[in-house]
Design an enzyme around this catalytic site. Structure first.
Site, PDB file in Angstrom:
ATOM      1  CG  ASP A   1      -0.795 -11.575   0.141  1.00 41.48           C
ATOM      2  OD1 ASP A   1      -1.889 -12.139  -0.007  1.00 41.48           O
ATOM      3  OD2 ASP A   1      -0.247 -10.905  -0.750  1.00 41.48           O
TER       4      ASP A   1
ATOM      5  CG  ASP B   1      -0.505 -14.510  -5.781  1.00 41.97           C
ATOM      6  OD1 ASP B   1       0.214 -15.192  -6.516  1.00 41.97           O
ATOM      7  OD2 ASP B   1      -1.652 -14.860  -5.444  1.00 41.97           O
TER       8      ASP B   1
END
Length: 266
Positions: free
Chosen positions: A13, A15
């Site tokens: 991922d 952010d």
């Protein structure tokens, strides 16, 4: 980690794992460089559909994190893949920005505000009452309702912003029609990412910062998962969930050594 099967590929991922807003998180650049040095295939994932992979590559470069454009996988790309599988060459009325419209154009979709096959809702910072009203009327007229992700809000330097899930709720209330969400926590996004890498779930690791999106999507796709505590899910909330990550670590900096430790022999 009790499961010591080799890890050949990585899903990460963006952010909360690699960056926070525009700032790099500790160890992010070194982690990506380590994957490259050990020749480990990887994709950086994001539910954000505003930007194209080229835009996101430039954003990461400003944070001194060098991720190839081809190694960025967004909910907009996953949505385009889904629509191409379901109804090739279709039409859509899009409420969203360049990341979504570009992805749909690239799979041969045309934009139509009269009688589209789909209304596709994505992230945008400029939601208009007129566009939302048009979406409602098209859904009432029979268009299928798709949304890139269910995130109700997103961060900004000034605080929360309404995101796709919040606007989808507004449209759903008006139409009594629920969208089909493509992005995390739908494991479909993970499956598309695995196909993109030509990877197998048993030898792929997912690294995320949210139990309710990254970890559960990885779990449902058959992946091992690492939760890092540098983003959305805090340490005191981990036990609130009825499922567990394979490993919980403070940050991506703590994952760097695992790239070599879990790499296939030879």
């Amino acid at each position: 980690m009790t499961n010591t099967r080799p890890v050949e590929c990585w899903l990460i991922d963006m952010d909360g794992v690699l960056v926070h807003e525009e700032d790099p998180l500790p160890g992010a650049a070194e982690f990506i460089d380590t994957l490259k040095r050990h020749d480990r295939p990887f994709l950086v994932l994001t539910n954000n559909s505003i930007f194209t992979p080229r835009d996101l590559r430039a954003r990461l470069q400003r944070a001194d994190i060098d991720v190839p454009e081809s190694a960025i996988w967004t909910s907009a790309l996953a949505t385009a893949q889904f629509l191409d599988d379901q109804r090739p060459g279709g039409t859509a009325y899009v409420v969203g920005e360049a990341g979504l419209t570009t992805a749909l154009h690239e799979i041969g979709y045309t934009m139509n505000d009269r009688d589209p096959d789909y209304v596709v809702l994505g992230e945008t910072r400029t939601y208009s009452f007129e566009a939302i009203t048009r979406a409602i009327r098209l859904i009432d007229g029979g268009a299928r309702f798709i949304a890139t992700n269910p995130d109700p809000s997103g961060p900004s330097v000034h605080g929360k912003l309404p995101a796709t899930g919040s606007v989808a709720a507004l449209i759903s209330t008006a139409t009594n029609r629920q969208p089909y969400y493509i992005g995390k926590p739908n494991s479909l996004m993970m499956r598309f990412a695995l196909n993109e890498l030509q990877a197998h779930s048993e030898t792929t690791m997912m690294v995320g910062d949210r139990m309710d999106t990254d970890v559960v999507a990885g779990l449902e796709a058959g992946l091992r998962t690492i939760l890092v505590l540098s983003g959305s899910t805090s340490a005191d909330r981990v036990d609130d969930f009825p499922y567990r990550a394979t490993e919980v670590l403070d940050s991506i900096e703590d994952v760097i050594a695992m790239v070599a430790e879990l790499a296939p022999e030879g």
